[in-house]
Design a protein around this motif. Structure first.
Motif, PDB file in Angstrom:
ATOM      1  N   ASN A 104       0.725  -1.215   0.110  1.00 22.82           N
ATOM      2  CA  ASN A 104      -0.083   0.218   0.049  1.00 22.82           C
ATOM      3  C   ASN A 104       0.760   1.313  -0.007  1.00 22.82           C
ATOM      4  N   ARG A 105       2.211   1.121   0.260  1.00 21.14           N
ATOM      5  CA  ARG A 105       3.034   2.228   0.152  1.00 21.14           C
ATOM      6  C   ARG A 105       4.167   1.749  -0.902  1.00 21.14           C
ATOM      7  N   SER A 106       3.715   1.863  -1.930  1.00 22.68           N
ATOM      8  CA  SER A 106       4.712   1.336  -3.012  1.00 22.68           C
ATOM      9  C   SER A 106       5.779   2.137  -3.202  1.00 22.68           C
ATOM     10  N   ILE A 107       6.053   3.281  -2.800  1.00 23.43           N
ATOM     11  CA  ILE A 107       7.468   4.139  -2.751  1.00 23.43           C
ATOM     12  C   ILE A 107       7.594   4.321  -1.370  1.00 23.43           C
ATOM     13  N   GLU A 326       6.612  13.728   7.139  1.00 22.14           N
ATOM     14  CA  GLU A 326       6.009  14.709   8.232  1.00 22.14           C
ATOM     15  C   GLU A 326       4.839  15.566   7.517  1.00 22.14           C
ATOM     16  N   SER A 327       4.612  15.316   6.279  1.00 22.88           N
ATOM     17  CA  SER A 327       3.489  16.112   5.746  1.00 22.88           C
ATOM     18  C   SER A 327       1.978  15.714   6.061  1.00 22.88           C
ATOM     19  N   LEU A 328       1.986  14.438   6.395  1.00 27.45           N
ATOM     20  CA  LEU A 328       0.768  14.134   6.839  1.00 27.45           C
ATOM     21  C   LEU A 328       0.689  13.108   8.063  1.00 27.45           C
ATOM     22  N   PRO A 329       0.994  13.779   9.268  1.00 27.70           N
ATOM     23  CA  PRO A 329       1.519  12.666  10.287  1.00 27.70           C
ATOM     24  C   PRO A 329       0.284  11.684  10.636  1.00 27.70           C
ATOM     25  N   SER A 330      -1.181  12.097  10.495  1.00 31.90           N
ATOM     26  CA  SER A 330      -2.158  11.238  10.778  1.00 31.90           C
ATOM     27  C   SER A 330      -2.153   9.947   9.610  1.00 31.90           C
ATOM     28  N   ASP A 331      -1.489  10.131   8.692  1.00 29.98           N
ATOM     29  CA  ASP A 331      -1.741   8.976   7.734  1.00 29.98           C
ATOM     30  C   ASP A 331      -0.632   9.074   6.743  1.00 29.98           C
ATOM     31  N   GLN A 333       1.002   6.643   5.273  1.00 32.89           N
ATOM     32  CA  GLN A 333       0.816   5.746   4.216  1.00 32.89           C
ATOM     33  C   GLN A 333       0.266   6.828   2.959  1.00 32.89           C
ATOM     34  N   LEU A 334      -0.733   7.505   3.091  1.00 35.26           N
ATOM     35  CA  LEU A 334      -1.437   8.297   2.276  1.00 35.26           C
ATOM     36  C   LEU A 334      -0.508   9.337   1.765  1.00 35.26           C
ATOM     37  N   ALA A 335       0.481   9.876   2.568  1.00 32.31           N
ATOM     38  CA  ALA A 335       1.331  10.944   2.355  1.00 32.31           C
ATOM     39  C   ALA A 335       2.450  10.506   1.160  1.00 32.31           C
ATOM     40  N   TRP A 336       2.817   8.951   1.286  1.00 31.20           N
ATOM     41  CA  TRP A 336       3.789   8.222   0.094  1.00 31.20           C
ATOM     42  C   TRP A 336       2.984   8.281  -1.061  1.00 31.20           C
ATOM     43  N   ARG A 337       1.613   8.049  -0.883  1.00 36.55           N
ATOM     44  CA  ARG A 337       0.663   7.683  -2.025  1.00 36.55           C
ATOM     45  C   ARG A 337       0.544   9.110  -2.816  1.00 36.55           C
ATOM     46  N   ARG A 338       0.623  10.102  -2.169  1.00 38.52           N
ATOM     47  CA  ARG A 338       0.524  11.393  -2.882  1.00 38.52           C
ATOM     48  C   ARG A 338       1.683  11.891  -3.619  1.00 38.52           C
ATOM     49  N   VAL A 339       2.901  11.148  -3.799  1.00 41.76           N
ATOM     50  CA  VAL A 339       3.919  11.331  -4.561  1.00 41.76           C
ATOM     51  C   VAL A 339       3.824  11.345  -6.051  1.00 41.76           C
ATOM     52  N   GLY A 340       4.046  12.249  -6.465  1.00 41.75           N
ATOM     53  CA  GLY A 340       3.619  11.831  -8.215  1.00 41.75           C
ATOM     54  C   GLY A 340       4.950  12.167  -8.835  1.00 41.75           C
ATOM     55  N   ALA A 341       6.077  12.551  -8.274  1.00 41.14           N
ATOM     56  CA  ALA A 341       7.230  12.794  -9.001  1.00 41.14           C
ATOM     57  C   ALA A 341       8.638  12.681  -8.240  1.00 41.14           C
ATOM     58  N   VAL A 342       9.538  12.123  -8.820  1.00 43.62           N
ATOM     59  CA  VAL A 342      10.705  11.759  -8.262  1.00 43.62           C
ATOM     60  C   VAL A 342      11.848  12.628  -8.849  1.00 43.62           C
ATOM     61  N   GLN A 343      12.779  13.272  -8.155  1.00 39.84           N
ATOM     62  CA  GLN A 343      13.951  14.255  -8.664  1.00 39.84           C
ATOM     63  C   GLN A 343      15.225  13.420  -8.196  1.00 39.84           C
ATOM     64  N   ILE A 344      15.905  12.846  -9.244  1.00 38.32           N
ATOM     65  CA  ILE A 344      17.188  12.041  -8.980  1.00 38.32           C
ATOM     66  C   ILE A 344      18.560  12.898  -9.119  1.00 38.32           C
ATOM     67  N   GLY A 345      19.193  12.972  -8.176  1.00 38.39           N
ATOM     68  CA  GLY A 345      20.770  13.532  -8.599  1.00 38.39           C
ATOM     69  C   GLY A 345      21.598  12.423  -8.046  1.00 38.39           C
ATOM     70  N   LEU A 346      22.587  12.431  -9.065  1.00 39.74           N
ATOM     71  CA  LEU A 346      23.587  11.127  -9.115  1.00 39.74           C
ATOM     72  C   LEU A 346      25.092  12.074  -9.024  1.00 39.74           C
ATOM     73  N   LEU A 347      25.965  11.609  -8.168  1.00 42.24           N
ATOM     74  CA  LEU A 347      27.343  12.162  -8.163  1.00 42.24           C
ATOM     75  C   LEU A 347      27.914  10.871  -8.691  1.00 42.24           C
ATOM     76  N   MET A 348      28.660  11.028  -9.851  1.00 41.67           N
ATOM     77  CA  MET A 348      29.520   9.910 -10.776  1.00 41.67           C
ATOM     78  C   MET A 348      31.020  10.352 -10.656  1.00 41.67           C
ATOM     79  N   SER A 349      31.635   9.158 -10.657  1.00 42.59           N
ATOM     80  CA  SER A 349      33.149   9.373 -10.693  1.00 42.59           C
ATOM     81  C   SER A 349      33.586   8.248 -11.687  1.00 42.59           C
ATOM     82  N   SER A 350      34.826   8.455 -12.211  1.00 46.24           N
ATOM     83  CA  SER A 350      35.440   7.507 -13.386  1.00 46.24           C
ATOM     84  C   SER A 350      35.917   6.423 -12.448  1.00 46.24           C
ATOM     85  N   PRO A 351      36.092   5.212 -13.309  1.00 46.56           N
ATOM     86  CA  PRO A 351      36.686   4.110 -12.510  1.00 46.56           C
ATOM     87  C   PRO A 351      38.282   4.290 -12.409  1.00 46.56           C
ATOM     88  N   ASP A 352      38.634   4.764 -13.250  1.00 49.24           N
ATOM     89  CA  ASP A 352      40.126   4.814 -13.104  1.00 49.24           C
ATOM     90  C   ASP A 352      40.837   6.013 -12.316  1.00 49.24           C
TER      91      ASP A 352
END
Length: 397
Positions: A104-107, A326-331, A333-352
């Motif tokens: 019920n909290r898929s993210i 903390e946006s909906l302390p009473s529920d 699970q529902l607060a996470w259901r209301r997530v509609g987008a995710v912003q991703i930031g990656l710090l990448m480094s070279s292998p060598d």
């Protein structure tokens, strides 16, 4: 006399001064060649390091985007389509007290404390691992499975039904303890890459139910539901109709940045949680997906409506996992259901480690508002960012 004099002059060798001048000219030419070679070699290494960083960043972003876009997928309904008590689209027979099985909290995000926008984060050449400084706190099952997690990097857990389903061809048992039959030739599609999975979902275009199979008979191509084990003695409360319902494998996975002591580099990792039919929940071995990922930062966009009515379709607030929690302390699970987008930031480094020279006065590396202080280990580093819309939670679905 004149002829002899001319002969002796023609046979004369180089003087010491001429030899020294020749040697100096030769050394100058050789030094120039060496400088050109060194510059070419450095440019090649810089180009190779940048190419590896860009290549790995594409793989990492593609992996995260593909998985995050599946959030909310439960057949042809999503996990927040109907949220009123009389129109529940998603049900689960699994033990809801176990966070790993909370479909019920898929993210669910876990924010590394002290890494919210505006903070500065120091990246160590050999990062510390295994910390527990997260909001919300890491569940025990996840903390024990992610033994090599890098401190200061966010973690995200995803739960959904796999995209490929198999139609239910017939049903047996009673409505509360059904037996689902399917085409035996579609068994590999149903398993979707796992050897003997036991977590499944059945769905039509009205609702979906996630459950653990008590038995999977490959001979008769049937999946049997019964109470006990992970089903927490619950029964089916929603009936499904042959010709309208499909079976799917249920996925529960966690993505994080982990450190490999053998390669001495951090990578994007995945841990899958599953169970055999009628078996106990178990965590798979950490799977390295993409090398060269030093840090992962995540921000979540929430719908304007956080109460129990339908979502508005306007994602106009964003924040860390802590802010969502903390946006909906009473529920929560529902607060996470209301997530509609995710912003991703990656710090990448070279292998060598010798692929690039740290430049003086280079621009600061900033990802999702976090400023990185990087080590002087001669690795090429860059930040990549993107936004992923959760298509299964688009308004109207």
């Amino acid at each position: 006399m004149n002829n002899a004099y001319r002969f002796r002059g023609a046979a004369r060798g180089l003087s010491l001064i001429e030899l020294m001048i020749s040697m100096v000219i030769g050394l100058i030419i050789m030094l120039a060649v060496v400088q050109v070679f060194a510059a070419s070699r450095e440019a090649y290494r810089l180009s190779e390091g940048l190419a590896r960083v860009q290549e790995n960043s594409r793989f990492a972003m593609d992996t995260l985007q593909r998985e995050i876009r599946m959030v909310g997928h439960f057949g042809c309904v999503n996990d927040q389509a109907h949220t009123s008590p009389t129109r529940i689209s998603l049900r689960s027979t699994l033990d809801g007290t176990n966070p790993v099985l909370d479909f019920n909290r898929s993210i669910q995000g876990y924010e590394a404390n002290g890494t919210e926008p505006g903070k500065t984060l120091t990246i160590a050449a050999t990062p510390s691992t295994g910390g527990t400084d997260y909001t919300p706190a890491l569940p025990d099952a996840i903390a024990k499975a992610l033994t090599n997690r890098v401190n200061g990097s966010d973690i995200i857990a995803l739960r959904y039904l796999m995209p490929d389903g198999v139609p239910v061809t017939s049903m047996g048992g009673d409505a509360s303890k059904p037996v689902f039959n399917f085409d035996a030739s579609r068994l590999s599609v149903l398993r979707s890459g796992m050897t003997n999975p036991g977590l499944y979902g059945v769905a039509d275009c009205s609702s979906a139910t996630v459950f653990q199979a008590s038995a999977v008979n490959t001979g008769t191509a049937s999946i049997t539901f019964n109470t006990g084990k992970l089903n927490a003695s619950r029964t089916f409360v929603q009936g499904y109709t042959v010709g309208q319902a499909n079976l799917y494998r249920a996925e529960s996975a966690v993505y994080y940045v982990g450190y490999d002591a053998d390669t001495k580099q951090s990578s994007l990792y995945r841990v899958r949680f599953s169970a055999t039919p009628g078996g106990d929940l178990a965590a798979g071995a950490p799977e390295p997906l993409v090398e060269g990922v030093d840090n992962l930062q995540l921000l979540y966009g929430q719908d304007r409506n956080l109460d129990t009515i339908s979502p508005s379709g306007y994602v106009d607030r964003q924040g860390t996992a802590k802010a969502v929690q903390e946006s909906l302390p009473s529920d929560v699970q529902l607060a996470w259901r209301r997530v509609g987008a995710v912003q991703i930031g990656l710090l990448m480094s070279s292998p060598d480690p010798a692929s690039a020279r740290q430049g003086d006065g280079a621009a600061a590396l900033i990802g999702m508002g976090v400023t990185y202080t990087t080590p002087t280990d001669r690795r090429m580093r860059a930040v990549y960012q993107t936004t992923v819309a959760l298509r299964n939670r688009l308004y109207g679905n």
